[in-house]
Enzyme design. Sequence first.
Site, PDB file in Angstrom:
ATOM      1  N   CYS A  92       0.774  -0.756  -0.117  1.00  0.00           N
ATOM      2  CA  CYS A  92       0.224   0.387  -0.012  1.00  0.00           C
ATOM      3  C   CYS A  92       0.895   1.219   0.170  1.00  0.00           C
ATOM      4  O   CYS A  92       0.424   2.417  -0.526  1.00  0.00           O
ATOM      5  CB  CYS A  92      -1.068   0.049   1.185  1.00  0.00           C
ATOM      6  N   CYS A  95      -1.522   9.188   5.274  1.00  0.00           N
ATOM      7  CA  CYS A  95      -0.808   8.847   6.687  1.00  0.00           C
ATOM      8  C   CYS A  95      -1.028   9.696   8.236  1.00  0.00           C
ATOM      9  O   CYS A  95      -0.643   8.651   8.819  1.00  0.00           O
ATOM     10  CB  CYS A  95       0.369  10.320   6.086  1.00  0.00           C
TER      11      CYS A  95
END
Lengths: 225, 391
Positions: A63, A137
């Site tokens: 990913c 993130c």
Amino acid sequence: MNMEEKIQLHKDVEAKVESKKWFYSETVKEHFFKPKNFLLSEEKAKEADAKSDGVGQVGSPACGDMMKMWLMIDRESERITDCKWQTFGCASAIASTSMLSVMLTENGGMKIEEALQIKPQDIAARLDGLPQRKFHCSVLGDKALRAAVNDYFRKTGQDARVIVGGAKVIDKILKITDKDIEEAVLEGAHDFETVQKKTKVGVYDKNCIPEVEQLIRFYREKYFG
Amino acid sequence: MNKELYFDNAATTAVDERVVEAMKPYFSMTYGNPGSMHTLGLEAKEALDSARVMLARFLNCSDEEVIFTGSGTESINMAIKGAALALQKKGKHIITQKTEHPAVLETCEYLEKQGFEVTYLDVDVYGFVSLEKLKEVMRLDTILVSIMYANNEIGTVQPIKEIAEVCKENKVLFHTDACQAAGYLDMDVKNLGIDYLSMNGSKLYGPKGVGILYVKSGRPLSPLIHGGGQEYGKRSGTENVPLIVGLAKAVEIADGEREREVARLTEMRDYLIRELLKRIPKSLLNGHPTKRLPNNVNVTFLNVEGETLLLELDQYGICASTGSACTSKTLEPSHVILALGRPYEVAHGSLRFSLGRYTTKEGIDKLLGILPETVEKYRMLSPVHLQESQI
């Protein structure tokens, strides 16, 4: 000089950083080039595996982001006394984990219950913002923390406190869950067409489309509203 | 900015000083509209005409076959949509490949929504399209094949002449995106057997905002921009004389220096590839070792994300690029590296260094001095420890 010292100094870079244009905020820059509380090397990570009170890992190299977090927790006060991490990912992923580790350990350490209240937005805010498409993130940092705390709960026999975020299947044919839709929204898909392009949701299971649209609105407001 | 440390020439190049000089008079001195009948207009027309002659010579075609556009992307759109619209009565099937630039892929996807059918050919581990496969997917209603000359990410040079032959045998028209190839590879459209060719100036030290579409005489093309009938009715709008003059000058320079420059760059490219693979463990070359553009190097460093390396190098004044998750809008890793059959893990760690006119051995050595330690740093920070054997 070993790598750890080099990172702390980061001299060559610092001299040049001042005048340069930079894609992210200054705080992201600081935490990317001079990250705090990281664990350098595989050996140190193995040591930490053995002695930490809680270890959490999320994401995958496929990913493009993977984070591992080690927590030391004082049982009595339930304060996080130490937090170490390793991250594979882009600059904002590294900075997010670094910032989260600071937030958890500053002022004598955060209490677990308090730590679990941290939202991805809080991490992003402390970093003086992240570009929209990098917002995931900070979500990943948040998830790593939850995984580490859950690990602590399990290790200390407090299974009742483990937080399970169960996913609900929305698209019955392709088995696409609300988590998948959340993920897509976080990656920048903010309308049905782009979410569908990413996930193929509703291509065969047309009945789920209204629910998907509702979820997109919900997550869009949750993270970007 | 130190041009010796600019390793992103495939993104765009600095404009050559000689090109800047050539363009200057056409901004505010000879600023006439080439369509005007007065002296100023005629002077502009003359500049436009000689630029066209220059480019026609470069492509070995006739003047009327050169159409000026606003960019490589525009040329590509014009070729694919323009041919599709003109030929839709004959058929609605288009063939391309998976590693094309988004300008081609997105245009094809758009056409799919308009009722066209598109076949996206797979490529092999080096990025080559298979001629056999191409023959297999040809249909009676196939109207156009669009295969790029050289790939922008991994530099793979396609057997363009052979592809053109297969198209000819099947009576299908052939477009090639030559934006990366211009200045390095043979651009003789007659020799190559091409029907439509797109290229631009911003990769060969010319200005941005100008491109060319070569349309072989008699080949159908429905214009996308209607208006005053400029560019033989194929692309209306007042001609951008200064940029066109700049493009012609850039092509003239690049063509004159081509042989020497290709030899020089190939040597430096091979040096950089060799040294990177030698000095940095767990690194993999993407693309073919030799059948690649003389200026392209694309390497994956396992267990690190490309963006971190890119940003750290930037702090040393070194410019490179990544097609990985973090630069693209969608956060998807490079579709080109994935099309090679490489796993996602490999696609995330790829970095492209594209050399150019101002690249020197010293600059490469500076890069080689910094990169190994940078990779080491982020590997030490990474919880991922994949081995080459796992890939």
